[in-house]
Enzyme design. Structure first.
Site, PDB file in Angstrom:
ATOM      1  N   THR A 118       0.815  -1.208   0.000  1.00 39.12           N
ATOM      2  CA  THR A 118       0.000   0.000   0.000  1.00 39.12           C
ATOM      3  C   THR A 118       0.851   1.260   0.000  1.00 39.12           C
ATOM      4  O   THR A 118       1.970   1.248   0.556  1.00 39.12           O
ATOM      5  CB  THR A 118      -0.887   0.004   1.261  1.00 39.12           C
ATOM      6  OG1 THR A 118      -1.476   1.294   1.404  1.00 39.12           O
ATOM      7  CG2 THR A 118      -0.095  -0.278   2.522  1.00 39.12           C
ATOM      8  N   TYR A 142      -1.790   0.412  10.068  1.00 42.10           N
ATOM      9  CA  TYR A 142      -2.054  -0.277   8.802  1.00 42.10           C
ATOM     10  C   TYR A 142      -0.803  -0.241   7.916  1.00 42.10           C
ATOM     11  O   TYR A 142      -0.314  -1.273   7.448  1.00 42.10           O
ATOM     12  CB  TYR A 142      -3.244   0.381   8.088  1.00 42.10           C
ATOM     13  CG  TYR A 142      -3.410  -0.087   6.680  1.00 42.10           C
ATOM     14  CD1 TYR A 142      -3.719  -1.410   6.403  1.00 42.10           C
ATOM     15  CD2 TYR A 142      -3.225   0.788   5.603  1.00 42.10           C
ATOM     16  CE1 TYR A 142      -3.844  -1.849   5.097  1.00 42.10           C
ATOM     17  CE2 TYR A 142      -3.352   0.354   4.301  1.00 42.10           C
ATOM     18  CZ  TYR A 142      -3.661  -0.966   4.051  1.00 42.10           C
ATOM     19  OH  TYR A 142      -3.775  -1.403   2.766  1.00 42.10           O
TER      20      TYR A 142
HETATM   21  N1  UFG Z   1     -12.361  11.044   3.461  1.00 40.82           N
HETATM   22  C1  UFG Z   1     -13.308  11.961   3.826  1.00 40.82           C
HETATM   23  N2  UFG Z   1     -14.547  11.511   4.183  1.00 40.82           N
HETATM   24  C2  UFG Z   1     -14.873  10.188   4.187  1.00 40.82           C
HETATM   25  C3  UFG Z   1     -13.888   9.250   3.817  1.00 40.82           C
HETATM   26  C4  UFG Z   1     -12.644   9.713   3.467  1.00 40.82           C
HETATM   27  O1  UFG Z   1     -13.048  13.167   3.844  1.00 40.82           O
HETATM   28  O2  UFG Z   1     -16.015   9.845   4.537  1.00 40.82           O
HETATM   29  C5  UFG Z   1     -11.023  11.517   3.072  1.00 40.82           C
HETATM   30  C6  UFG Z   1      -9.920  10.970   3.952  1.00 40.82           C
HETATM   31  O3  UFG Z   1      -9.749  11.759   5.089  1.00 40.82           O
HETATM   32  C7  UFG Z   1      -8.736  10.993   2.994  1.00 40.82           C
HETATM   33  C8  UFG Z   1      -9.366  10.727   1.632  1.00 40.82           C
HETATM   34  O4  UFG Z   1     -10.737  11.020   1.782  1.00 40.82           O
HETATM   35  O5  UFG Z   1      -8.179  12.264   2.979  1.00 40.82           O
HETATM   36  C9  UFG Z   1      -9.221   9.304   1.190  1.00 40.82           C
HETATM   37  O6  UFG Z   1      -9.617   8.458   2.265  1.00 40.82           O
HETATM   38  P1  UFG Z   1      -9.973   6.925   2.075  1.00 40.82           P
HETATM   39  O7  UFG Z   1     -10.471   6.433   3.389  1.00 40.82           O
HETATM   40  O8  UFG Z   1     -10.829   6.757   0.885  1.00 40.82           O
HETATM   41  O9  UFG Z   1      -8.576   6.256   1.714  1.00 40.82           O
HETATM   42  P2  UFG Z   1      -7.152   6.380   2.434  1.00 40.82           P
HETATM   43  O10 UFG Z   1      -6.356   7.376   1.619  1.00 40.82           O
HETATM   44  O11 UFG Z   1      -7.270   6.613   3.871  1.00 40.82           O
HETATM   45  O12 UFG Z   1      -6.560   4.932   2.271  1.00 40.82           O
HETATM   46  C10 UFG Z   1      -6.605   4.254   1.049  1.00 40.82           C
HETATM   47  C11 UFG Z   1      -6.521   2.775   1.323  1.00 40.82           C
HETATM   48  C12 UFG Z   1      -5.197   2.418   1.844  1.00 40.82           C
HETATM   49  C13 UFG Z   1      -4.103   2.987   0.985  1.00 40.82           C
HETATM   50  C14 UFG Z   1      -4.271   4.438   0.768  1.00 40.82           C
HETATM   51  C15 UFG Z   1      -3.198   4.884  -0.171  1.00 40.82           C
HETATM   52  O13 UFG Z   1      -7.513   2.377   2.248  1.00 40.82           O
HETATM   53  O14 UFG Z   1      -5.099   1.026   1.836  1.00 40.82           O
HETATM   54  O15 UFG Z   1      -5.544   4.657   0.232  1.00 40.82           O
HETATM   55  O16 UFG Z   1      -3.329   6.206  -0.542  1.00 40.82           O
HETATM   56  F1  UFG Z   1      -2.919   2.818   1.590  1.00 40.82           F
END
Ligand code: UFG
Length: 328
Positions: A118, A142
């Site tokens: 990841t 994670y």
């Molecule tokens: N976000 C919001 N509101 C929500 C959900 C997410 O504002 O309801 C924001 C988060 O704060 C973040 C962005 O949207 O800034 C993306 O969040 P996600 O939860 O969609 O994804 P993450 O970036 O946290 O994580 C994902 C995968 C990981 C991976 C990562 C790599 O879950 O496995 O992308 O960039 F490592």
């Protein structure tokens, strides 16, 4: 002879898309999945064994019986905020269970391995574009749990000359296959695109934007959203590379282009035609401000040619899946 591939986590979101791609390419596939977040109906090719990776007896029986040429290891816990709250569960499922799997494979001389890593291993990189040599400084359990498994794979490849692996570091995977009837089916999905679409559908009253004071142009986090079918293709290429004798390596999987949370919300509103409510709230723990892949290595070395580098297409296929989805 058909090559035989075990896919752990093959009933999950990304795993099921890779099982589909493997089946279509004529590989003989076996999925090993505990169905904690995956679904039986998502496994479109080959047999499914429902078991946990901590169950060494079953694992060894399956490996002995199926005699895989390679293993693709997807089974993992993947929710960043959850990992912050429950670190031990993440280290157990993502790191300890990877050791169980590798030990079992060693017993039967299975030496070809593809690992779902990841972009979270990079933490908060100093630059917007991240390449594979960027130092690893995960900022949540994670990411740490996945980084540790990468280290284990590297050490194993040094210790055992025959063991070769590819780690694929995924950026933000989204979208759904248009023909397979598969997609992101995890009920408690926390990912932005899924949450936005579920809000548009009325499953949530509003979408929260976690943090508007990041050092980015519009104050919200930037991510590199990648269509799951392009990611599945990257796995096929990595597998062929290893089966052809390629050396162990690590590749980023992303398009090299970032979108802010606000831009994704705008696209979700456009695609769904729904002006759903949004609430700007505090930052979520463990979120880096920006993560965008420099993916030149996988393009050059594995010949990866993504087909769906288009946020609208990604959101559209996710929406089609979300609105057509069978009940789990
Ligand atoms: N976000 C919001 N509101 C929500 C959900 C997410 O504002 O309801 C924001 C988060 O704060 C973040 C962005 O949207 O800034 C993306 O969040 P996600 O939860 O969609 O994804 P993450 O970036 O946290 O994580 C994902 C995968 C990981 C991976 C990562 C790599 O879950 O496995 O992308 O960039 F490592």
């Amino acid at each position: 002879m058909k090559k035989r591939i075990i896919v752990t986590g093959g009933a999950g979101y990304i795993g099921s898309h890779v099982v589909k791609a493997l089946g279509e390419r004529g590989y003989d596939v076996l999925t090993y999945d505990n169905l904690s977040t995956g679904n039986r109906w998502a496994v479109l090719h080959g047999d499914l064994v429902v078991a946990d990776l901590s169950d060494s007896a079953t694992l060894e029986r399956v490996i002995r019986g199926f005699r895989p040429d390679a293993v693709m290891h997807f089974a993992a816990s993947i929710v960043v905020p959850e990992s912050v709250r429950e670190p031990l569960r993440y280290y157990r499922n993502n790191t300890v269970n990877a050791i169980h799997l590798l030990e079992a494979l060693q017993k039967f001389g299975v030496n070809t391995f593809i690992f779902s890593s990841t972009a979270a291993v990079y933490g908060i990189p100093g630059t917007m574009l991240v390449n594979e040599n960027t130092p690893l400084h995960p900022i949540n359990p994670y990411g740490s749990s996945k980084m540790m498994t990468e280290y284990i794979l590297k050490d194993l490849s040094v210790a055992l000359g025959d063991f070769r692996y590819v780690s694929l570091r995924y950026f933000n995977v989204a979208g759904a296959d248009r023909e397979g009837g598969i997609g992101q089916a995890y009920k408690e999905a926390t990912h932005l695109i899924t949450r936005a679409l579920k809000t548009a559908k009325g499953e949530f009253q509003k979408l929260q934007i976690f943090g508007t004071d990041y050092p980015t142009p519009d104050g919200t986090c930037i991510r590199d959203y990648l269509h799951v079918d392009d990611l599945a293709e990257a796995h096929i290429l990595a597998l062929q590379y290893l089966l052809d004798g390629g050396r162990s390596d690590v590749f980023n999987c992303g398009y090299g282009r970032g979108y802010s949370v606000r831009e994704v919300v705008g696209m979700a509103r456009k695609v769904t035609g729904m002006d759903f409510s949004v609430e700007e709230t505090a930052r979520r723990e463990g979120d880096p401000p920006a993560l965008v892949a420099d993916s030149s290595k996988i393009r050059e070395k594995l010949g990866w040619r993504p087909q769906y580098d288009n946020l609208e297409y990604i959101v559209k296929t996710a929406w089609e899946w979300e609105t057509a989805k069978r009940k789990t």
